[in-house]
Design a protein around this motif. Structure first.
Motif, PDB file in Angstrom:
ATOM      1  N   PHE A 139       0.854  -1.184   0.000  1.00  0.00           N
ATOM      2  CA  PHE A 139       0.000   0.000   0.000  1.00  0.00           C
ATOM      3  C   PHE A 139       0.895   1.240   0.000  1.00  0.00           C
ATOM      4  O   PHE A 139       1.654   1.459   0.944  1.00  0.00           O
ATOM      5  N   ALA A 140       0.803   2.063  -1.029  1.00  0.00           N
ATOM      6  CA  ALA A 140       1.594   3.291  -1.088  1.00  0.00           C
ATOM      7  C   ALA A 140       0.984   4.229  -2.118  1.00  0.00           C
ATOM      8  O   ALA A 140       0.336   3.784  -3.064  1.00  0.00           O
ATOM      9  N   ASP A 141       1.188   5.535  -1.925  1.00  0.00           N
ATOM     10  CA  ASP A 141       0.675   6.504  -2.891  1.00  0.00           C
ATOM     11  C   ASP A 141       1.434   6.409  -4.213  1.00  0.00           C
ATOM     12  O   ASP A 141       0.862   6.571  -5.286  1.00  0.00           O
ATOM     13  N   HIS A 146      10.549   2.668   1.029  1.00  0.00           N
ATOM     14  CA  HIS A 146      10.997   1.360   1.508  1.00  0.00           C
ATOM     15  C   HIS A 146      10.354   0.227   0.708  1.00  0.00           C
ATOM     16  O   HIS A 146      10.991  -0.797   0.436  1.00  0.00           O
ATOM     17  N   GLY A 147       9.084   0.402   0.345  1.00  0.00           N
ATOM     18  CA  GLY A 147       8.380  -0.649  -0.378  1.00  0.00           C
ATOM     19  C   GLY A 147       9.060  -1.014  -1.680  1.00  0.00           C
ATOM     20  O   GLY A 147       9.158  -2.193  -2.042  1.00  0.00           O
ATOM     21  N   LYS A 148       9.535  -0.020  -2.410  1.00  0.00           N
ATOM     22  CA  LYS A 148      10.219  -0.266  -3.680  1.00  0.00           C
ATOM     23  C   LYS A 148      11.511  -1.046  -3.458  1.00  0.00           C
ATOM     24  O   LYS A 148      11.785  -2.034  -4.162  1.00  0.00           O
ATOM     25  N   ILE A 198       0.549 -11.117   3.179  1.00  0.00           N
ATOM     26  CA  ILE A 198       1.310 -10.036   3.807  1.00  0.00           C
ATOM     27  C   ILE A 198       0.934  -8.691   3.202  1.00  0.00           C
ATOM     28  O   ILE A 198       0.885  -8.537   1.979  1.00  0.00           O
ATOM     29  N   TRP A 199       0.665  -7.728   4.076  1.00  0.00           N
ATOM     30  CA  TRP A 199       0.476  -6.342   3.670  1.00  0.00           C
ATOM     31  C   TRP A 199       1.722  -5.557   4.061  1.00  0.00           C
ATOM     32  O   TRP A 199       2.116  -5.547   5.229  1.00  0.00           O
ATOM     33  N   SER A 204      -0.803   3.891   6.169  1.00  0.00           N
ATOM     34  CA  SER A 204      -2.027   3.358   6.767  1.00  0.00           C
ATOM     35  C   SER A 204      -2.862   2.661   5.700  1.00  0.00           C
ATOM     36  O   SER A 204      -2.627   2.816   4.504  1.00  0.00           O
ATOM     37  N   VAL A 205      -3.835   1.899   6.162  1.00  0.00           N
ATOM     38  CA  VAL A 205      -4.785   1.209   5.297  1.00  0.00           C
ATOM     39  C   VAL A 205      -6.167   1.782   5.586  1.00  0.00           C
ATOM     40  O   VAL A 205      -6.469   2.152   6.722  1.00  0.00           O
TER      41      VAL A 205
END
Length: 496
Positions: A139-141, A146-148, A198-199, A204-205
């Motif tokens: 979940f990211a805009d 970090h997600g990348k 896994i999320w 936030s969600v």
């Protein structure tokens, strides 16, 4: 009438949309039903006709609205060929409206309440589906942070992992192995989050998303191992917003792990997020790229900058408006680019290029700024860590990006003409600003003197002392450790 979101977006891909009903459902759609070209806004209430939609809902996200003025139904339909438009009714009085209009005169007619009812049925079906162990939803805009870094390392270590990103727009540099799902494609969105074990969450969600038994919520946030400003429940402005603290309590309750890079990071997250669970201390995955020397010329090639020139990154943060909206604003700080360039040349030699990077929330503000030819506007460049890797020195004010450049001891200078005002009224800080190891300047003249007086040996020692004090130890391998942890979660039935 077909009342499915998937069909609506298929139609809206080639046709413009007229919205009927300017109530709270319309506000929700304008904020979340993105990627739609809106021809007109209509309402039959005399109190709303001829008003600007942004005067009713000032916090609306930017949308593809050709005309923000609200019109009556008759005004729009009498002057347009409605067969070329989709009518979307965004009010609970949809049945009454449908009885009073000629449905066949439009290309298609949709009811937002009915579309959402159909979506509720699908969500109930998705909730019954089994989890996929080797599936991750991020979940990211935007595709970054970090997600990348974790995604790239995950796929490098195990290319059978199914990684799904929930995004608002298509990224420019996404791996082909990553599946993209747009936030507004609600059916696909709910399916993916209902079946992923896994999320990975950037902040936030949505509150209405329920975590199923066996799913793991891994909060990675969007700052590195040390941050400057108080956030969430420690930020009094944020915490004073209606429902904010209650939302964060619920968010903390469903969080299983938080990524961290230091004891300082964990202590601030416990307070800000009201979180009492375990941390995964791996470092700052998004900062790994700063330790990779080959990235410097890769980024310079993208920006058309010669490898023989030196680069300064100027990255001021936003200011928060003083009204009740707390909207992010860009404030011109009056930096003298010519004096700055001369000071850099006098101290460090070479020919300097300056990159201007505004905070993403105000990036569009840079479009109207007149800049000299040696200053490049990179405010809309997707990956700020690539810019840090590219630069030879950095200037900021209150942005935590300063710490990432300091991980590899790049010279950092703080330009803060509004220092007293900011510290008193803008944001509360987690650290004593005046004790940071970066020279503070409240004027262009002082910035010039600080640059020319820069002592690298003394600077490195002060930076080392800061990081040792807060137990920050970055080495460029944080994403590898994070990926190993996630792979362990996939292979283990339950939590580690």
């Amino acid at each position: 009438m077909n009342q499915q979101w998937s069909q609506f977006y298929k139609d809206a891909g080639s046709k413009q949309v007229i919205l009927f009903g300017m109530g709270k459902m319309c506000e929700w759609f304008l904020n979340y039903g993105t990627n739609v070209n809106i021809k007109a806004l209509i309402d039959n209430s005399p109190s709303k006709v001829n008003r600007n939609i942004f005067s009713i809902y000032p916090n609306l996200k930017e949308q593809h609205v050709q005309d923000p003025i609200i019109h009556s139904f008759e005004d729009v339909t009498s002057s347009a060929d409605t067969s070329q438009f989709i009518l979307l009714i965004t009010t609970r009085y949809d049945d009454e409206i449908l009885k009073g209009i000629d449905i066949d005169s439009f290309y298609n007619v949709y009811s937002l309440p009915k579309m959402n009812n159909d979506l509720v049925t699908k969500r109930e079906q998705y909730d019954k589906l089994p989890l996929v162990d080797k599936k991750v939803v991020v979940f990211a805009d935007v595709y970054g942070e970090h997600g990348k870094a974790i995604t790239q390392k995950l796929l490098q270590m195990d290319d059978t992992v199914d990684v799904v990103w929930i995004v608002n727009k298509r990224p420019s540099d996404c791996s082909r192995k990553v599946r993209l799902v747009y936030r507004y494609d609600f059916e696909s969105y709910y399916y993916e989050i209902s079946t992923a074990k896994i999320w990975i969450v950037d902040l936030s969600v949505d509150a209405d998303i329920k975590k199923k038994s066996g799913q793991i919520y891994f909060q990675v946030k969007h700052w590195s191992s040390i941050t400057l400003k108080k956030f969430s429940c420690e930020d009094m402005k944020w915490a004073s917003m209606p429902g904010a603290v209650e939302f964060q309590k619920k968010e903390a309750a469903r969080t299983d792990y938080i990524l961290s890079g230091s004891q300082f990071d964990e202590d601030s997250c416990r307070r800000g997020f009201m979180y009492n669970g375990p941390f995964v201390r791996v470092g700052s995955p998004r900062s790994d790229i700063i330790f990779q020397p080959e990235i410097k010329n890769v980024v310079r090639n993208k920006l058309g900058i010669s490898e023989y020139k030196k680069v300064l990154l100027y990255a001021p943060t936003f200011r928060v408006s003083k009204d009740e909206s707390f909207a992010h604003q860009h404030t011109e700080q009056g930096i003298d680019f010519e004096l700055l360039r001369d000071s850099l040349t006098n101290k460090f030699n070479g020919e300097w290029i300056i990159l201007l990077r505004l905070h993403p929330s105000v990036a569009s503000s840079a479009d109207g700024i007149k800049l000299p030819d040696y200053v490049k506007n990179v405010s809309k460049y997707d990956d700020s860590q690539e810019l840090v890797a590219c630069c030879d020195a950095l200037i900021s004010d209150y942005s935590s990006i300063i710490f990432e450049a300091a991980y590899v001891y790049k010279p950092i200078f703080l330009f803060t003409p509004d220092l007293d005002e900011y510290l008193k009224h803008e944001r509360q800080l987690l650290l004593d600003y005046r004790e940071l190891p970066f020279p503070i300047s409240v004027s262009n003249g002082e910035l010039k003197r600080n640059i020319e007086a820069f002592d690298e040996v003394k600077y490195r020692k002060c930076v080392e002392n800061l990081f040792n004090k807060y137990q920050v130890h970055e080495d460029g391998h944080a994403s590898e450790r994070a990926a190993e942890f996630i792979l362990g979660l996939m292979n283990f039935k339950g939590k580690l």
